[in-house]
Design an enzyme around this catalytic site. Structure first.
Site, short mmCIF file in Angstrom:
data_model
loop_
_atom_site.label_atom_id
_atom_site.label_comp_id
_atom_site.label_asym_id
_atom_site.label_seq_id
_atom_site.Cartn_x
_atom_site.Cartn_y
_atom_site.Cartn_z
N SER A 1 -22.20 -15.73 -20.40
CA SER A 1 -22.50 -17.09 -20.87
C SER A 1 -22.56 -17.14 -22.40
CB SER A 1 -23.81 -17.60 -20.27
OG SER A 1 -23.83 -19.01 -20.27
N GLY B 1 -25.83 -27.73 -19.40
CA GLY B 1 -25.89 -26.39 -19.96
C GLY B 1 -24.64 -25.60 -19.60
N SER B 2 -24.81 -24.33 -19.34
CA SER B 2 -23.67 -23.42 -19.20
C SER B 2 -22.91 -23.56 -17.89
CB SER B 2 -24.14 -21.98 -19.36
OG SER B 2 -24.66 -21.78 -20.66
N VAL B 3 -23.41 -24.34 -16.92
CA VAL B 3 -22.65 -24.48 -15.67
C VAL B 3 -21.34 -25.22 -15.88
CG1 VAL B 3 -24.61 -24.28 -14.08
CG2 VAL B 3 -23.98 -26.54 -14.99
#
Length: 574
Positions: free
Chosen positions: A339, A283-285
């Site tokens: 994000s 995901g967004s990490v």
């Protein structure tokens, strides 16, 4: 006879000279405070001479029952016959791990019988049970394949099967000793020629059981499932907790079929070390790393604003942002802070999948971190060639968009996310380490220069965006972080595991979804911001939003690091 005198003399000497091997005690494993996390408890093993006839066997077992009334003669007889064969010339163990206090009174009596041999033995004890099981692992009886690869296991018999017990097995087994003796025809020792004592090796971990227990209990109370990694920015693992877990003591004597089935059939995978063996969409990490790749490419500035509506359209498909009405004009700082998916979709189109893939691999994804534990997986950072080989299909532009926000084919382990976070914090790629010391030898951290000079120069811009995630108004973790001592930086992630059909106009909230359809929640951080010492990475399976699922946990962990004096706030610039 005269001609071959030396040959026959050698044979005769071999008949009377014997080497009795002495088993080393398996090494003790300590935590960073020298608290034992794996040690040995003295037990006894009772064995019988091989090739005994039925009447002699029954008579011997009756003799044993006089001393130990609780035994079952029939069970021991079956055990003996199962192990007895014409090819076996070693004593056959029928009672193992006999308790020291119970055995001591009967040993003198039983030792008088020439058919019986009683030897001291050790039972491996894991006092922290479920709390440390994925790190420590466990031992068990060596199988034929293991004995073939390490012949001394024929004498030692016990070997590491998982965790540190396996990866450092050669050290923990130690070295065999021996007694060089002369015996008579009845195998009685006449003379001792020499003795070499066995050698044992102890291990000290970087892991702190106080912190490990604290985090395990946080998981237990919350009811959440997943993994939390606390790592020094130089790679030493101070804590690595997976929940749920298992009791490693179950395996020492041999786990029952029922217990094994309960473990492997549990939907929450208690046997899996999720931190190094679990594969998840990041995901967004992954966005800070992709942001660094983008601005270092020279194709976009961190300050350039891109228009970010609630979606981007490719062909007949809309790639939607998590925020339906979009983020408006957005630069890199805002994109990391909020994000913004649409911003990173455009970055994906700008760079292309092969360029993104190449540089993500350099930054720690798609390869093993080198952690000193078995069963680490390398994950997937896809590119055109990967898909062609794997699926015999071409790559599509939409798949680039998915990877640019950490979705699609991309899969990572939580330890890779922690390592990448450390890279962004200090500018070096670390090799993660559980073990701190073997005997008196310290294992030094390994740090690699993988960033270009330009990337190093631009790192402060990425750190600024990550600071805003946890501290600025509108940051995806700001409302959930509560650390009074200093500021931290980080990145949240909400990694979808269930696709949303194009005709669904309004998404359900994560808490409205069935558990197995909820997104995985990520929050990876480093702190203190101005002097990065620790990385704390949280991954909650089906936890929903990264900030709300991980913020409280992260805050409590940093407070505990202060309480345990890992971070000295009086010397820190907040």
């Amino acid at each position: 006879s005269i001609e071959k005198h030396n040959y026959y003399k050698k044979l005769a000497l071999e008949n009377i000279r014997k080497k009795i091997y002495l088993k080393p005690t398996r090494g003790i494993i300590y935590d960073s405070n020298h608290i034992p996390v794996a040690f040995n408890e003295l037990k006894f093993t009772l064995s019988l001479k091989p090739h005994m006839k039925d009447n002699n066997l029954t008579e011997t077992l009756n003799y044993i029952k006089e001393a130990i009334p609780t035994i079952s003669i029939e069970k021991l007889k079956k055990r003996y016959k199962r192990k007895n064969s014409l090819y076996n010339h070693n004593y056959i163990s029928i009672l193992e791990y006999m308790d020291y206090n119970q055995s001591l009174p009967v040993i003198p009596m039983l030792s008088q019988n020439e058919n019986i041999k009683i030897e001291s033995d050790y039972l491996r004890i894991y006092p922290f049970k479920n709390v440390m099981s994925h790190i420590i692992g466990y031992v068990g009886k060596a199988n034929s394949k293991e004995i073939k690869s390490s012949p001394k296991l024929k004498i030692i018999k016990i070997t590491g099967k998982n965790g540190i017990e396996k990866s450092y097995n050669d050290y923990l087994m130690g070295s065999l000793g021996y007694r060089d003796v002369i015996v008579d025809a009845k195998n009685r020792i006449i003379k001792e020629l020499s003795v070499k004592e066995p050698i044992s090796h102890n291990i000290v971990l970087n892991v702190d059981t106080k912190l490990q227990s604290f985090i395990y209990n946080l998981f237990k109370k919350s009811g959440k499932k997943g993994t939390i990694i606390v790592m020094k920015t130089t790679g030493e693992i101070v804590s690595m907790v997976n929940y749920p877990s298992y009791d490693d003591n179950l395996f020492v004597k041999g786990i029952s079929v029922k217990e094994w089935k309960n473990l492997i059939n549990n939907n929450f995978n208690p046997f899996l070390n999720k931190a190094i063996g679990g594969l998840y969409p990041p995901g967004s990490v992954v966005k800070p790393a992709i942001g660094l790749i983008a601005i270092a490419s020279g194709k976009i500035s961190a300050y350039k604003k891109l228009w970010c509506p609630g979606y981007i359209e490719i062909g007949n498909r809309k790639f939607r942002d998590w925020k339906p009405d979009g983020h408006g004009y957005t630069n890199l700082f805002k994109a990391i802070k909020r994000s913004a998916d649409t911003y990173f979709y455009q970055i994906g189109l700008l760079l292309g999948i092969d360029y993104i893939s190449e540089h993500l691999k350099r930054m720690g994804f798609g390869k093993k971190t080198g952690i000193d534990l078995p069963n680490e997986r390398k994950g997937i950072v896809p590119n055109k060639n990967w898909k062609r080989k794997r699926y015999k299909q071409p790559w599509f532009i939409g798949e680039t968009l998915n990877v640019s926000i950490g979705q699609g084919y991309m899969l990572v382990t939580p330890i890779q996310v922690a390592v990448n976070t450390a890279l962004l914090a200090i500018g070096k790629l670390v090799t993660t380490r559980i073990v701190k010391q073997i005997d008196d030898k310290n294992l030094k951290p390994i740090l690699k220069d993988v960033l270009t000079p330009k990337e190093k120069k631009l790192l402060p811009l990425i750190r600024k965006g990550m600071w805003q995630v946890c501290n600025a108004s509108g940051g995806t973790a700001t409302k959930h972080i509560d650390i009074p001592y200093f500021k931290i930086a980080g990145k949240t992630g909400t990694a979808q595991v269930h696709s949303i059909p194009q005709d669904v106009k309004k998404r359900k909230r994560e808490d409205e979804l069935a558990y197995w359809k909820r997104s995985h929640a990520w929050l990876t951080t480093y702190g203190p911001y101005k002097n990065p010492q620790f990385v704390v990475t949280v991954m909650i399976e089906h936890g929903g939003h990264g900030g709300s699922a991980g913020g409280e946990l992260v805050s409590k962990i940093y407070k505990k690091l202060v309480k345990l004096h890992y971070i000295k706030i009086d010397k820190e610039k907040r």
